[in-house]
Design an enzyme around this catalytic site. Structure first.
Site, PDB file in Angstrom:
ATOM      1  N   MET A 104      -9.550   7.129   0.184  1.00 30.29           N
ATOM      2  CA  MET A 104     -10.291   7.535   1.380  1.00 30.29           C
ATOM      3  C   MET A 104     -10.972   8.875   1.119  1.00 30.29           C
ATOM      4  O   MET A 104     -10.367   9.769   0.518  1.00 30.29           O
ATOM      5  CB  MET A 104      -9.322   7.673   2.565  1.00 30.29           C
ATOM      6  CG  MET A 104      -8.574   6.381   2.878  1.00 30.29           C
ATOM      7  SD  MET A 104      -7.457   6.606   4.289  1.00 30.29           S
ATOM      8  CE  MET A 104      -6.629   5.024   4.292  1.00 30.29           C
ATOM      9  N   ASP A 111      -5.452  -6.965   5.381  1.00 31.76           N
ATOM     10  CA  ASP A 111      -5.000  -5.590   5.204  1.00 31.76           C
ATOM     11  C   ASP A 111      -4.922  -4.839   6.532  1.00 31.76           C
ATOM     12  O   ASP A 111      -5.936  -4.599   7.176  1.00 31.76           O
ATOM     13  CB  ASP A 111      -6.017  -4.880   4.286  1.00 31.76           C
ATOM     14  CG  ASP A 111      -5.601  -3.477   3.936  1.00 31.76           C
ATOM     15  OD1 ASP A 111      -6.392  -2.778   3.278  1.00 31.76           O
ATOM     16  OD2 ASP A 111      -4.493  -3.060   4.309  1.00 31.76           O
ATOM     17  N   GLY A 112      -3.657  -4.533   6.913  1.00 32.40           N
ATOM     18  CA  GLY A 112      -3.495  -3.678   8.094  1.00 32.40           C
ATOM     19  C   GLY A 112      -2.608  -4.327   9.138  1.00 32.40           C
ATOM     20  O   GLY A 112      -2.943  -5.375   9.690  1.00 32.40           O
ATOM     21  N   ASP A 140      -5.103   2.914  -1.385  1.00 28.23           N
ATOM     22  CA  ASP A 140      -6.131   3.183  -0.360  1.00 28.23           C
ATOM     23  C   ASP A 140      -6.840   4.485  -0.656  1.00 28.23           C
ATOM     24  O   ASP A 140      -6.291   5.558  -0.425  1.00 28.23           O
ATOM     25  CB  ASP A 140      -5.465   3.246   1.019  1.00 28.23           C
ATOM     26  CG  ASP A 140      -5.046   1.868   1.480  1.00 28.23           C
ATOM     27  OD1 ASP A 140      -3.856   1.668   1.801  1.00 28.23           O
ATOM     28  OD2 ASP A 140      -5.916   0.978   1.500  1.00 28.23           O
ATOM     29  N   MET A 165     -10.074  -6.518   7.057  1.00 26.83           N
ATOM     30  CA  MET A 165      -9.268  -5.488   7.710  1.00 26.83           C
ATOM     31  C   MET A 165      -8.778  -6.016   9.048  1.00 26.83           C
ATOM     32  O   MET A 165      -9.567  -6.535   9.844  1.00 26.83           O
ATOM     33  CB  MET A 165     -10.118  -4.226   7.933  1.00 26.83           C
ATOM     34  CG  MET A 165     -10.544  -3.508   6.656  1.00 26.83           C
ATOM     35  SD  MET A 165      -9.164  -3.081   5.599  1.00 26.83           S
ATOM     36  CE  MET A 165      -8.283  -1.932   6.644  1.00 26.83           C
ATOM     37  N   MET A 185     -12.404   3.162   0.574  1.00 31.17           N
ATOM     38  CA  MET A 185     -12.927   3.465   1.915  1.00 31.17           C
ATOM     39  C   MET A 185     -13.715   4.770   1.802  1.00 31.17           C
ATOM     40  O   MET A 185     -13.266   5.852   2.198  1.00 31.17           O
ATOM     41  CB  MET A 185     -11.777   3.592   2.921  1.00 31.17           C
ATOM     42  CG  MET A 185     -11.136   2.239   3.239  1.00 31.17           C
ATOM     43  SD  MET A 185      -9.524   2.366   3.998  1.00 31.17           S
ATOM     44  CE  MET A 185      -8.525   2.495   2.521  1.00 31.17           C
ATOM     45  N   HIS A 233      -1.659  -1.850  -4.005  1.00 30.26           N
ATOM     46  CA  HIS A 233      -2.911  -1.606  -3.266  1.00 30.26           C
ATOM     47  C   HIS A 233      -3.028  -0.107  -3.026  1.00 30.26           C
ATOM     48  O   HIS A 233      -2.161   0.483  -2.367  1.00 30.26           O
ATOM     49  CB  HIS A 233      -2.831  -2.359  -1.934  1.00 30.26           C
ATOM     50  CG  HIS A 233      -4.005  -2.227  -1.042  1.00 30.26           C
ATOM     51  ND1 HIS A 233      -5.100  -3.054  -1.118  1.00 30.26           N
ATOM     52  CD2 HIS A 233      -4.260  -1.367  -0.029  1.00 30.26           C
ATOM     53  CE1 HIS A 233      -5.971  -2.722  -0.172  1.00 30.26           C
ATOM     54  NE2 HIS A 233      -5.484  -1.700   0.509  1.00 30.26           N
ATOM     55  N   SER A 246       0.875  -1.182   0.000  1.00 24.68           N
ATOM     56  CA  SER A 246       0.000   0.000   0.000  1.00 24.68           C
ATOM     57  C   SER A 246       0.904   1.222   0.000  1.00 24.68           C
ATOM     58  O   SER A 246       1.779   1.340   0.865  1.00 24.68           O
ATOM     59  CB  SER A 246      -0.847   0.020   1.280  1.00 24.68           C
ATOM     60  OG  SER A 246      -1.245   1.353   1.560  1.00 24.68           O
TER      61      SER A 246
HETATM   62  C1  DX5 Z   1      -5.738   1.277   6.217  1.00 27.89           C
HETATM   63  C2  DX5 Z   1      -5.452   0.778   4.808  1.00 27.89           C
HETATM   64  C3  DX5 Z   1      -4.309  -0.196   4.767  1.00 27.89           C
HETATM   65  C4  DX5 Z   1      -2.996   0.388   5.292  1.00 27.89           C
HETATM   66  C5  DX5 Z   1      -1.963  -0.685   5.398  1.00 27.89           C
HETATM   67  O1  DX5 Z   1      -6.986   1.930   6.220  1.00 27.89           O
HETATM   68  O2  DX5 Z   1      -6.570   0.138   4.244  1.00 27.89           O
HETATM   69  O3  DX5 Z   1      -4.129  -0.645   3.414  1.00 27.89           O
HETATM   70  O4  DX5 Z   1      -2.548   1.387   4.402  1.00 27.89           O
HETATM   71  O5  DX5 Z   1      -0.839  -0.088   5.964  1.00 27.89           O
HETATM   72  P1  DX5 Z   1      -0.029  -0.811   7.142  1.00 27.89           P
HETATM   73  O6  DX5 Z   1       0.577  -2.048   6.500  1.00 27.89           O
HETATM   74  O7  DX5 Z   1       0.986   0.212   7.524  1.00 27.89           O
HETATM   75  O8  DX5 Z   1      -1.010  -1.151   8.204  1.00 27.89           O
HETATM   76 ZN    ZN Z   2      -6.189  -0.887   2.322  1.00 31.37          ZN
END
Ligand code: DX5
Ligand code: ZN
Length: 212
Positions: free
Chosen positions: A34, A168-169, A32, A134, A65, A30, A7
């Site tokens: 938002m 993810d996360g 993200d 998540m 998101m 990936h 990401s």
């Molecule tokens: C959080 C995102 C994730 C995040 C992952 O809302 O959906 O994709 O960027 O980052 P790390 O690996 O640092 O948790």
């Molecule tokens: Zn993500």
């Protein structure tokens, strides 16, 4: 074996070209997306995603998101993302949203927050390609992995064997193998790859070795 999907949320945004180059060894990228409403953060619009898709030389997925995914699907598909992942919590009409994804000719993914049960995707599991689980509360990179979600990952793999399970996360070198062994087919990882002291290309390789 699990695929590695960096990401770029925690990459150096003033050198995105360099971040994309350093992530060329990844299996996919990936992004993200938002909107500042579904999560308290604001990131990539379609123009930036289109620029990234042109440069990336890797398959790109967008993790949406956003509060009104139905308003944005076509624009992110046009931008070049091969897979769009919508949150089950962001709509009352998940079945219709998945049909719209199909109509756009992109791979369809559905994401669940840590507090959401697998039952939320039960009725569309046969229509989608991927389930994103998540393992942090969405909105920010660099958070700690919620280990209580490992049981959910195992249960998802058992209940939906035909689906790609993406996690993810909070995934990093120390827990990647455990997450893959729990059933994850794709690991998203941001701050572990784009950490200040890490060489992203090398970290991606290490993550791939840890999960092969
Ligand atoms: C959080 C995102 C994730 C995040 C992952 O809302 O959906 O994709 O960027 O980052 P790390 O690996 O640092 O948790
Ligand atoms: Zn993500």
């Amino acid at each position: 074996m699990a695929l590695i999907a960096p990401s770029i949320l925690t990459a150096d945004w003033l050198d995105l070209r360099g971040a994309l180059r350093s992530a060329q060894g990844a299996d996919l990228l990936h992004l993200d997306v938002m909107d500042g409403h579904f999560v308290p953060n604001l990131t990539f619009g379609p123009p930036l995603v289109a620029a990234i898709c042109r440069e990336a030389q890797r398959p790109v997925e967008c993790h949406l998101m956003v509060e009104r995914p139905q308003d944005l699907l076509a624009r992110y598909a046009e931008a070049g993302a091969g897979r769009l992942i919508v949150h089950a919590e962001a709509t009352a009409h998940l079945h219709r949203l998945v049909a719209e994804l199909r109509g756009l000719g992109v791979e369809a993914g559905v994401a669940l927050n840590p507090g959401s049960p697998l039952a939320l995707v039960e009725e569309v599991a046969g229509e989608i390609d991927l389930l994103l689980l998540m393992t942090v509360d969405p909105g920010f990179g660099g958070q700690a992995f919620l280990t209580g979600q490992l049981a959910k990952i195992r249960e998802a793999k058992r209940r939906f064997p035909h689906l790609l399970i993406e996690v993810d996360g909070g995934v990093h070198l120390e827990n990647a193998r455990t997450v893959a062994e729990a059933g994850a087919d794709i690991l998203v990882t941001g701050s572990s790859v784009f950490a200040k002291d890490a060489d992203p290309a090398q970290r991606i390789k290490q993550l791939q070795q840890a999960t092969r």
